[in-house]
Design a protein around this motif. Structure first.
Motif, mmCIF file in Angstrom:
data_model
loop_
_atom_site.group_PDB
_atom_site.id
_atom_site.type_symbol
_atom_site.label_atom_id
_atom_site.label_comp_id
_atom_site.label_asym_id
_atom_site.label_seq_id
_atom_site.Cartn_x
_atom_site.Cartn_y
_atom_site.Cartn_z
ATOM 1 N N ARG A 47 1.221 -1.152 0.282
ATOM 2 C CA ARG A 47 -0.342 -0.092 -0.051
ATOM 3 C C ARG A 47 0.882 1.272 -0.083
ATOM 4 N NH1 ARG A 47 -2.589 3.288 2.874
ATOM 5 N NH2 ARG A 47 -0.985 3.395 5.294
ATOM 6 N N LYS A 48 1.777 1.062 0.917
ATOM 7 C CA LYS A 48 2.497 2.816 0.618
ATOM 8 C C LYS A 48 4.000 2.566 -0.579
ATOM 9 C CE LYS A 48 3.305 2.737 5.935
ATOM 10 N NZ LYS A 48 4.272 2.923 6.755
ATOM 11 N N GLN A 51 1.568 3.941 -2.863
ATOM 12 C CA GLN A 51 1.099 5.477 -2.693
ATOM 13 C C GLN A 51 2.556 5.897 -3.377
ATOM 14 O OE1 GLN A 51 0.523 5.118 1.889
ATOM 15 N NE2 GLN A 51 -1.547 6.062 1.950
ATOM 16 N N THR A 54 2.707 6.390 -6.940
ATOM 17 C CA THR A 54 2.315 7.397 -7.522
ATOM 18 C C THR A 54 2.787 8.768 -7.172
ATOM 19 O OG1 THR A 54 0.471 5.592 -6.899
ATOM 20 C CG2 THR A 54 -0.126 7.972 -7.061
ATOM 21 N N GLN A 55 3.097 8.745 -6.315
ATOM 22 C CA GLN A 55 3.852 10.590 -6.095
ATOM 23 C C GLN A 55 5.396 10.551 -7.653
ATOM 24 O OE1 GLN A 55 3.383 11.242 -2.032
ATOM 25 N NE2 GLN A 55 5.428 13.011 -2.215
ATOM 26 N N PRO A 60 -0.979 12.361 -7.955
ATOM 27 C CA PRO A 60 -1.342 13.000 -6.498
ATOM 28 C C PRO A 60 -0.070 12.468 -5.010
ATOM 29 C CG PRO A 60 -2.955 11.840 -7.499
ATOM 30 C CD PRO A 60 -1.827 10.996 -8.722
ATOM 31 N N ASN A 61 0.488 13.430 -4.410
ATOM 32 C CA ASN A 61 0.954 13.663 -3.135
ATOM 33 C C ASN A 61 0.854 12.322 -2.535
ATOM 34 O OD1 ASN A 61 2.913 14.716 -4.206
ATOM 35 N ND2 ASN A 61 1.999 16.681 -3.381
ATOM 36 N N LEU A 62 0.205 11.276 -2.908
ATOM 37 C CA LEU A 62 -0.296 10.134 -1.730
ATOM 38 C C LEU A 62 0.275 10.570 -0.551
ATOM 39 C CD1 LEU A 62 -2.237 8.169 -4.332
ATOM 40 C CD2 LEU A 62 -3.373 9.585 -2.721
ATOM 41 N N TYR A 63 1.709 9.791 -0.526
ATOM 42 C CA TYR A 63 2.506 9.053 0.069
ATOM 43 C C TYR A 63 2.692 10.736 1.205
ATOM 44 C CZ TYR A 63 6.451 7.300 2.906
ATOM 45 O OH TYR A 63 6.800 6.797 3.443
ATOM 46 N N GLU A 65 1.354 13.271 2.142
ATOM 47 C CA GLU A 65 0.137 13.516 2.485
ATOM 48 C C GLU A 65 -0.550 12.565 3.837
ATOM 49 O OE1 GLU A 65 -3.591 13.313 -0.502
ATOM 50 O OE2 GLU A 65 -2.994 15.074 -1.417
ATOM 51 N N GLU A 66 -0.025 11.599 4.326
ATOM 52 C CA GLU A 66 -0.357 10.178 4.565
ATOM 53 C C GLU A 66 0.999 10.064 5.448
ATOM 54 O OE1 GLU A 66 -1.844 5.806 5.261
ATOM 55 O OE2 GLU A 66 -2.677 6.868 3.799
#
Length: 134
Positions: A47-48, A51, A54-55, A60-63, A65-66
């Motif tokens: 999952r990480k 994320q 993707t970034q 999108p800056n998914l990593y 952001e979380e």
């Protein structure tokens, strides 16, 4: 001349990226050199990584952001990453890229960026090189 820039994440797509990362970790889970530095359950790692990738590829800056700034080298310091393990990681990724049909210029460029990243993560000598400088 007016060339349209393509964001790598958009070129690959979320579905193909997920497929790639799952194929990659299926290999990592079985690789004798990599098993010792990864958790037994790779669900959260997958999952990480999705994320992060993707970034990394301009999505999108998914990593961030979380989890905050990636600080990849610092996050990997607790794990013994040798040149051999970096190479094994890259081999697993190359095989996963083959499995999902990633090819051409996109694959070449993406893989070369991953080569640089893998080498940057190395923080220990290979097992057979330890003690040579003593």
């Amino acid at each position: 001349m007016n060339r349209k820039y393509t964001i790598p994440y958009e070129e690959l797509g979320a579905e193909k990226l997920s497929e790639l990362i799952h194929a990659f970790y299926a290999r990592v889970a079985k690789h004798p050199q990599l098993i010792p530095i990864f958790p037994e359950d790779l669900t959260e790692t997958v999952r990480k990584q999705i994320q992060f990738q993707t970034q990394y590829l301009g999505g999108p800056n998914l990593y961030t952001e979380e989890h905050g700034h990636p600080m990849m080298r610092a996050r990997h310091m607790p794990f013994k990453i040798t040149p051999d393990r970096a190479q094994a990681w890259l081999e697993c990724m190359a095989e996963a890229m083959d499995e999902v049909g990633l090819d051409g210029k996109f694959r070449e460029t993406y893989f070369q960026r991953l080569v640089l990243t893998a080498h940057h993560m190395v923080n220990a000598p290979n097992e057979d090189e330890e003690g040579l400088d003593e």
